[in-house]
Design an enzyme around this catalytic site. Structure first.
Site, mmCIF file in Angstrom:
data_model
loop_
_atom_site.group_PDB
_atom_site.id
_atom_site.type_symbol
_atom_site.label_atom_id
_atom_site.label_comp_id
_atom_site.label_asym_id
_atom_site.label_seq_id
_atom_site.Cartn_x
_atom_site.Cartn_y
_atom_site.Cartn_z
ATOM 1 N N GLY A 160 2.393 18.131 1.596
ATOM 2 C CA GLY A 160 1.542 17.078 2.169
ATOM 3 C C GLY A 160 1.976 15.702 1.710
ATOM 4 O O GLY A 160 1.185 14.766 1.651
ATOM 5 N N GLY A 219 3.974 13.877 3.344
ATOM 6 C CA GLY A 219 4.217 13.028 4.518
ATOM 7 C C GLY A 219 5.634 13.086 5.042
ATOM 8 O O GLY A 219 6.186 12.071 5.463
ATOM 9 N N SER A 220 6.223 14.277 5.056
ATOM 10 C CA SER A 220 7.619 14.370 5.507
ATOM 11 C C SER A 220 7.770 13.998 6.985
ATOM 12 O O SER A 220 8.780 13.391 7.364
ATOM 13 C CB SER A 220 8.186 15.772 5.240
ATOM 14 O OG SER A 220 7.344 16.749 5.783
ATOM 15 N N SER A 221 6.765 14.298 7.800
ATOM 16 C CA SER A 221 6.875 13.959 9.229
ATOM 17 C C SER A 221 6.939 12.448 9.422
ATOM 18 O O SER A 221 7.772 11.938 10.181
ATOM 19 C CB SER A 221 5.667 14.487 10.004
ATOM 20 O OG SER A 221 5.509 15.850 9.780
ATOM 21 N N ALA A 265 7.751 10.197 7.149
ATOM 22 C CA ALA A 265 8.960 9.653 6.524
ATOM 23 C C ALA A 265 10.159 9.851 7.453
ATOM 24 O O ALA A 265 10.990 8.950 7.609
ATOM 25 C CB ALA A 265 9.200 10.305 5.161
ATOM 26 N N ASP A 277 0.394 6.918 6.068
ATOM 27 C CA ASP A 277 1.610 7.573 5.577
ATOM 28 C C ASP A 277 2.865 6.862 6.103
ATOM 29 O O ASP A 277 3.865 6.728 5.391
ATOM 30 C CB ASP A 277 1.623 9.071 5.952
ATOM 31 C CG ASP A 277 1.047 9.336 7.338
ATOM 32 O OD1 ASP A 277 0.751 8.369 8.080
ATOM 33 O OD2 ASP A 277 0.896 10.513 7.690
HETATM 34 O O1 PMV Z 1 -3.006 15.339 5.224
HETATM 35 P P1 PMV Z 1 -2.434 14.047 4.801
HETATM 36 O O2 PMV Z 1 -1.913 14.059 3.417
HETATM 37 O O3 PMV Z 1 -1.460 13.505 5.765
HETATM 38 O O4 PMV Z 1 -3.653 13.008 4.746
HETATM 39 C C1 PMV Z 1 -4.539 12.859 5.789
HETATM 40 C C2 PMV Z 1 -5.448 11.699 5.544
HETATM 41 C C3 PMV Z 1 -6.453 11.462 6.648
HETATM 42 O O5 PMV Z 1 -7.209 10.300 6.283
HETATM 43 C C4 PMV Z 1 -7.401 12.623 6.772
HETATM 44 C C5 PMV Z 1 -5.768 11.239 7.998
HETATM 45 C C6 PMV Z 1 -5.109 9.903 8.183
HETATM 46 O O6 PMV Z 1 -4.219 9.796 9.051
HETATM 47 O O7 PMV Z 1 -5.464 8.912 7.515
#
Ligand code: PMV
Length: 324
Positions: free
Chosen positions: A109, A111-113, A115, A156
């Site tokens: 989680g 954020g590889s997509s 990045a 992200d």
């Molecule tokens: O699942 P992650 O680590 O990409 O985090 C999601 C965070 C959210 O607030 C639920 C969604 C977002 O795009 O901000």
């Protein structure tokens, strides 16, 4: 015009404000030292060729005119849509070979997509000599993420581009660096993969049953984020930790906690962390613990004993960059 370029971008960890940031509230995100890199090379045939071994994509090849059409494998989606959107906007109309390589698992989680989306857009801009500001890259990358996921704040994407630690408002309305010298985080991975889109949807369903209640939770989360920004500026990390604990309570109320996350979070707090909470969409992925230096070993051991896997990360690192 260059023939080949390699670009890298950092992963991210949400510090505070997840979920509420989807609905016009602020959050705080930090970029982590593990990076994803993308090498782009111009080819003569008008096709996208992709190798992304880390996510099981090898020998992927598609004509430029077919991008975004038909069945797209999960691992190829973000790169393919990024090339498609870039091509539509800047009319490069040239074949491209792309190879991605990640220093972190796509399961964490981190954020590889996002990045990889950012790297592809930055890389195409460099290779075709198109001047793009960070905000231009953000807008195109965020659009790409929305095309695929439908929902998301873009936090992200911002972390991958700007790096550091950011105060961020939905859709990049505000992207502001927070100047901090150190951010001593211990990170624990649950071993459970969280699906962000499913969890955003689950919270949205709860909000449709209890709109006022959920909105007031978002409002409180927003206030916690503002208070955290102030605490960072005052360099009072114990206060940041306390606010992280508040935020965890809110996330529990939204229904995105889990027994595994709670076990790791309480273990970290009991072992001396200033504060601990889940990071990201919830249920799985990672938890984070803001920890005084002399307690780091204790907190790491506590997380391991509670069934988590400690992941060493550097925080507050540089955003997207061209590699030599
Ligand atoms: O699942 P992650 O680590 O990409 O985090 C999601 C965070 C959210 O607030 C639920 C969604 C977002 O795009 O901000």
């Amino acid at each position: 015009m260059k023939k080949q370029v390699t670009v890298s971008a950092p992963g991210k960890l949400m510090l505070l404000g997840e979920h509420a940031v989807v609905y016009n509230r602020p959050c705080i995100v930090t970029a982590v030292g593990q990076r994803l890199s993308v090498t782009l090379e111009i080819i003569s045939e008008k096709r996208l060729e992709l190798e992304a071994e880390d996510v099981g994509v090898t020998g992927y090849s598609k004509s430029l005119t077919d991008l975004g059409l038909g069945d797209i494998s999960k691992g190829a989606k973000f790169v393919e849509m990024a090339v498609k959107n870039f091509n539509e906007k800047y009319k490069i109309n040239s074949g491209i070979r792309i190879k991605t390589k990640s220093e972190f698992s796509s399961q964490f989680g981190f954020g590889s997509s996002s990045a990889s989306t950012v790297c592809v857009i930055k890389g195409l801009a460099v290779i075709f000599d198109i001047k793009l500001s960070n905000k231009d890259i953000f807008n195109l990358a965020y659009q790409t993420v929305l095309d695929i996921q439908g929902k998301g704040s873009g936090f992200d994407v911002a972390a991958a581009i700007y790096g550091g630690t950011l105060y961020f408002v939905t859709g990049g309305k505000v992207i502001e660096p927070i100047e901090i010298k150190e951010l001593p985080l211990v990170v624990g991975y649950t071993g459970i993969k969280a699906d962000t889109v499913t969890l955003i949807q689950a919270v949205a369903e709860k909000a449709s049953r209890h709109p006022d209640l959920i909105d007031s939770i978002y409002m409180h989360i927003g206030k916690m984020v503002e208070a955290t920004k102030v605490a960072f500026m005052a360099k009072t990390l114990p206060v940041v930790g306390e606010l992280m604990n508040f935020d965890q309570g809110m996330l529990e109320a939204l229904g995105v906690g889990s027994a595994k996350l709670s076990a790791m979070i309480y273990a970290a707090r009991d072992a001396g962390a200033w504060g601990a909470k889940l990071s990201g969409a919830g249920i799985g992925d990672c938890m984070i613990a803001l920890t005084p230096t002399n307690k780091v070993v204790d907190v790491e051991e506590a997380i391991t004993r509670s069934g988590g896997q400690v992941i060493k990360v550097q925080t507050n690192v540089e955003g997207v960059r061209v590699e030599k």
